[in-house]
Design an enzyme around this catalytic site. Structure first.
Site, PDB file in Angstrom:
ATOM      1  N   ALA A 193      -2.215   1.548  -7.934  1.00  0.00           N
ATOM      2  CA  ALA A 193      -1.375   0.933  -8.968  1.00  0.00           C
ATOM      3  C   ALA A 193      -1.921   1.098 -10.438  1.00  0.00           C
ATOM      4  O   ALA A 193      -1.190   1.004 -11.210  1.00  0.00           O
ATOM      5  CB  ALA A 193      -1.129  -0.697  -8.648  1.00  0.00           C
ATOM      6  N   SER A 208      -5.892  -4.325  -6.356  1.00  0.00           N
ATOM      7  CA  SER A 208      -4.562  -3.797  -6.634  1.00  0.00           C
ATOM      8  C   SER A 208      -3.888  -3.165  -5.513  1.00  0.00           C
ATOM      9  O   SER A 208      -4.552  -2.673  -4.536  1.00  0.00           O
ATOM     10  CB  SER A 208      -4.546  -2.718  -7.856  1.00  0.00           C
ATOM     11  OG  SER A 208      -4.980  -1.602  -7.326  1.00  0.00           O
ATOM     12  N   ASP A 209      -2.351  -3.066  -5.467  1.00  0.00           N
ATOM     13  CA  ASP A 209      -1.841  -2.265  -4.612  1.00  0.00           C
ATOM     14  C   ASP A 209      -2.673  -0.957  -4.744  1.00  0.00           C
ATOM     15  O   ASP A 209      -2.841  -0.416  -5.926  1.00  0.00           O
ATOM     16  CB  ASP A 209      -0.416  -2.382  -4.484  1.00  0.00           C
ATOM     17  CG  ASP A 209       0.326  -2.122  -3.385  1.00  0.00           C
ATOM     18  OD1 ASP A 209      -0.241  -1.251  -2.475  1.00  0.00           O
ATOM     19  OD2 ASP A 209       1.405  -2.527  -3.018  1.00  0.00           O
ATOM     20  N   CYS A 210      -2.348  -0.137  -3.702  1.00  0.00           N
ATOM     21  CA  CYS A 210      -2.920   1.378  -3.732  1.00  0.00           C
ATOM     22  C   CYS A 210      -2.224   1.945  -4.851  1.00  0.00           C
ATOM     23  O   CYS A 210      -0.872   2.631  -4.876  1.00  0.00           O
ATOM     24  CB  CYS A 210      -2.818   1.910  -2.224  1.00  0.00           C
ATOM     25  SG  CYS A 210      -3.917   0.976  -1.227  1.00  0.00           S
ATOM     26  N   MET A 255       0.917  -1.188   0.204  1.00  0.00           N
ATOM     27  CA  MET A 255      -0.106   0.045   0.005  1.00  0.00           C
ATOM     28  C   MET A 255       0.940   1.236  -0.086  1.00  0.00           C
ATOM     29  O   MET A 255       2.068   1.349   0.561  1.00  0.00           O
ATOM     30  CB  MET A 255      -0.946   0.042   1.307  1.00  0.00           C
ATOM     31  CG  MET A 255      -2.352  -0.703   1.100  1.00  0.00           C
ATOM     32  SD  MET A 255      -2.245  -2.387   0.308  1.00  0.00           S
ATOM     33  CE  MET A 255      -1.382  -2.963   1.565  1.00  0.00           C
TER      34      MET A 255
END
Length: 779
Positions: free
Chosen positions: A301, A297-299, A1
């Site tokens: 992304a 998704s990662d933050c 994140m």
């Protein structure tokens, strides 16, 4: 994140907590008003609606709900903060919640501003991993899951989707987030992921306690090194390394652990961002592994695909690439902002969105959000009394104790006799810093016991000097520290790192102790009456060769970031109330390893160019301490039963009809695991027994690690590979036989350069210490 978002969320949570602590009347008001969000209760807007029918399968209910949404409503659900749909009685939901080693304020959905103001803070994962104890890992996950559900029932959680655990391989000792992971070994990381996920998600087959998310797929292990940032790093990874190292823990999370979510990383993998990689997300995670859940998704992304990676030309292109690759939800608002335009421009269809939303709402169905008041389900009785329980506090202490690794103990200086100590000096910047104990991704702990407080509980005359203003130690009060040491009976030094040296967004540039720490330690050791005791509080490894070889430093312990009970755990080890049993989950490299670029993703060594390789499996170079190293106050013996016997696994005849496949690249005759098949692999399984005995002088727990080696390390084979581990408590003089279930398709196989898994014909050796058992694998 994203680190900034995490810090902002944490700051807001801490501000609210301070406000509530100073306003008791407000606290009461909040506590009385708190009710958990849910849908499909007696007053539901859609009485009799298909998605409210709890008798139907979750996927069918989710599809029914999605079919009722307008396009605008659908698009609104594609971000981590999903608004409600009032006309259908659907409440808002926050997907981003953290539970790495306890409920955390780093996400958006967990709040400690009501009747519940704290949660159990377990040790950071790298220390917990050092216990090599799957049952411990399961119980920690279970406790965190119970506390998460309890917080939800109290109306202080807006989500039950926990974006934990982090099972990335700790490839490079400088990685700032290595502390969050189970270490460098794919077997250990895989078993940790399975145990933690099962604990977090609960034992019910019909209802998830909470939803676990294994992150960050895949080959993500760099924050910011030499001008290369995680947001734009393209990891060049071989098919061989992907299969036998980077992907292994994620596969286990999904296939064996039943994880309901996988998070894709920022990393570009061979030119394609992970969150736009259809081969990874759709073909592998959802297809080959059979993920029953969603991909997050990662933050930010998705936004990064256009803004930092320049992989997509427009925002709409980025959204289309992600959704078509198999991404279901964006941590951030980018897809919410641009998905409608992507539909209008013909870059995605409404069905692309529906496919993602069906996965998302299926998870919410499995969490019971559409079954009426959650306080009436099987987890409905959980509440404030189930958070920070005596059992959970005891578990936090057990985890810290079991993970602590004794690295040096010259002349048996430890354990100490408290009755024989007249005075103690506690010196070091990490001795009395409660915040440092809990690492990153944390919430307000139930309690906090610093190392200083732990030692004060054993030695009445304890004097303290920080010596440095912080772990960075830009200056040191060396003279004062030396004077204090010279006038004290025993000296304890608490040094190491902090989140200012290793954290999300921050990699280390050196493996040495920061600033003036080494000079402070040496001066104190020289001045002390007897050899000093050095305790290292770090997430990752440090080069302490100077202390390893200094006779004035009698003992060294690594205590990681040990959580809320860390100070007591350390003291109990030092004074013999707990027999240390932790083993290092990562290799400790010398400072010279920092010459190796962090951007080189290869695991295997390349002697022709001087590349030393990575991890105990492939590294060819000097070490400070080896993977799996750890001392005890007791002496243990370990023996493979029937050691040295030549044997063949059962049912080897089934291989007679298979062709052995010599490879032109490697020239080794092998059986393809895929050709053997699942049924054949099951028939090849066999047990291996290890007899372990505690020769004293103390009772204690002991972890037995079993490895595999081949007659040589050619054809890309590891020098050795961990097969499994077992942990057993043994009284003095007690023996036990530990059973290891060997699956040749998993444990005796290797991965070829093309990514295919094979079992080589010929000899394989199971190893426990210097004892070996030869396994002949041929029809």
């Amino acid at each position: 994140m994203a680190a900034l978002s995490c810090r902002d969320a944490g700051a807001v949570a801490q501000t609210l907590l301070l406000l509530l602590l100073t306003a008791p009347s407000l606290l009461v008001a909040v506590a009385r008003a708190a009710d958990p969000p849910f849908s499909c209760g007696p007053s539901a807007t859609t009485q009799g609606g298909g998605f409210c029918d709890a008798a139907r399968p979750a996927a069918e209910r989710a599809a029914d709900l999605v079919s009722r949404l307008t396009l605008a409503e659908k698009v609104s659900q594609l971000g981590d903060e999903a608004p409600g749909v009032p006309r259908l009685g659907v409440p808002p939901y926050k997907w981003w919640n953290e539970a790495l080693h306890g409920l955390a304020t780093s996400g958006k959905g967990l709040h400690f501003n009501g009747a519940v103001r704290r949660a159990t803070s377990f040790p950071q994962v790298s220390l917990t991993a050092a216990a090599f104890d799957e049952d411990l890992w399961f119980r920690i996950g279970q406790a965190i899951g119970r506390e998460g559900r309890a917080l939800y029932n109290m109306g202080q959680a807006e989500g039950l989707t926990m974006w934990s655990p982090n099972v990335n391989i700790y490839r490079d000792p400088r990685w700032g987030r290595g502390q969050e992971t189970p270490g460098e070994d794919p077997t250990t990381a895989s078993r940790y992921g399975v145990a933690f996920v099962k604990g977090l998600q609960g034992n019910s087959t019909s209802l998830l306690q909470t939803s676990a998310c294994c992150k960050h797929a895949t080959a993500y292990d760099l924050e910011d090194w030499n001008g290369v940032a995680r947001y734009n790093f393209n990891a060049k990874v071989t098919a061989q390394d992907l299969e036998d190292t980077y992907n292994a823990p994620f596969r286990s999370c999904v296939v064996d652990g039943g994880a309901s979510c996988v998070m894709c990383a920022y990393t570009g993998i061979n030119g394609v961002p992970a969150c736009a990689n259809a081969d990874l997300l759709t073909k592998t995670v959802k297809g080959d592994w059979g993920l029953d859940g969603y991909i997050a998704s990662d933050c930010d992304a998705v936004a990064i695909m256009r803004d930092a990676q320049r992989y997509a030309q427009t925002p709409e292109d980025a959204v289309a690439l992600a959704l078509k690759a198999g991404l279901d939800i964006d941590c951030g608002a980018y897809m919410q902002q641009h998905a409608a335009a992507a539909v209008q421009q013909g870059k995605i269809t409404e069905e692309d969105i529906d496919k993602a939303l069906r996965n998302l709402f299926t998870i919410r169905m499995r969490l019971g959000h559409f079954d009426g008041d959650p306080r009436s389900n099987i987890y409905g009785s959980l509440g404030a009394a189930d958070i920070c329980t005596p059992e959970h506090r005891s578990l936090a202490l057990e985890a810290a104790q079991d993970g602590i690794v004794l690295l040096k103990n010259d002349a048996g200086i430890l354990p100490l006799d408290r009755a024989a100590i007249a005075s103690a000096a506690v010196i070091g910047p990490n001795a009395n810093n409660a915040g440092l104990l809990i690492g990153n991704y944390f919430g307000p702990p139930c309690e906090s016991i610093t190392p200083l407080q732990g030692i004060q509980g054993y030695v009445k005359d304890t004097r303290f000097l920080a010596g440095c203003p912080m772990a960075a130690c830009p200056t040191a009060a060396t003279d004062q520290a030396a004077t204090l040491a010279s006038t004290s009976d025993y000296v304890f030094l608490f040094v190491g790192l902090s989140q200012q040296q290793e954290s999300e967004g921050r990699d280390r540039t050196s493996l040495l102790l920061p600033g003036e720490q080494q000079s402070l330690i040496t001066a104190v050791a020289d001045a002390a009456k007897r050899p000093v005791i050095l305790v290292l509080l770090t997430g990752g490894p440090v080069d302490v060769t100077f202390a390893q070889t200094n006779p004035k430093i009698g003992a060294i312990l690594w205590a990681g970031y040990p959580g809320q009970a860390g100070g007591l755990a350390i003291a109990r080890v030092l004074f013999g109330d707990h027999n240390p049993s932790g083993k290092l989950p990562v290799t400790w490299y010398p400072e010279e390893f920092t010459k190796v670029p962090m951007t080189d993703m290869r695991m295997r060594a390349d002697p022709a160019t001087g590349y030393p390789g990575r991890s105990y499996r492939f590294y060819q170079g000097p070490t400070v301490y080896k993977f799996g190293y750890g001392l005890s106050y007791s002496s243990y013996s370990r023996h493979l039963v029937a050691s040295g016997a030549r044997k063949r696994p059962p049912n080897m005849d089934l291989l007679a009809d298979l062709n052995t496949m010599p490879t032109t690249e490697e020239g080794v005759a092998s059986y393809h695991v895929e050709q053997i098949g699942a049924e054949g692999c099951e028939q090849l399984k066999f047990p291996a027994m290890v007899e372990v005995e505690n020769h004293g002088p103390m009772d204690g727990k002991h972890s037995v690690l079993m490895y595999l080696r081949w007659p040589n390390a050619t054809a890309g084979r590891p020098g050795r590979q961990l097969v499994g581990f077992r942990r057993q408590h043994l009284k003095v003089g007690e023996k036990a036989r530990l059973k290891f279930d060997i699956n040749p398709c998993e444990h005796l196989s290797r991965v070829r350069e093309d990514g295919n898994k094979v079992i080589d014909r010929g000899s394989h050796f199971l190893m426990v210490d210097k004892h070996e058992m030869e396994i002949r694998f041929e029809a």
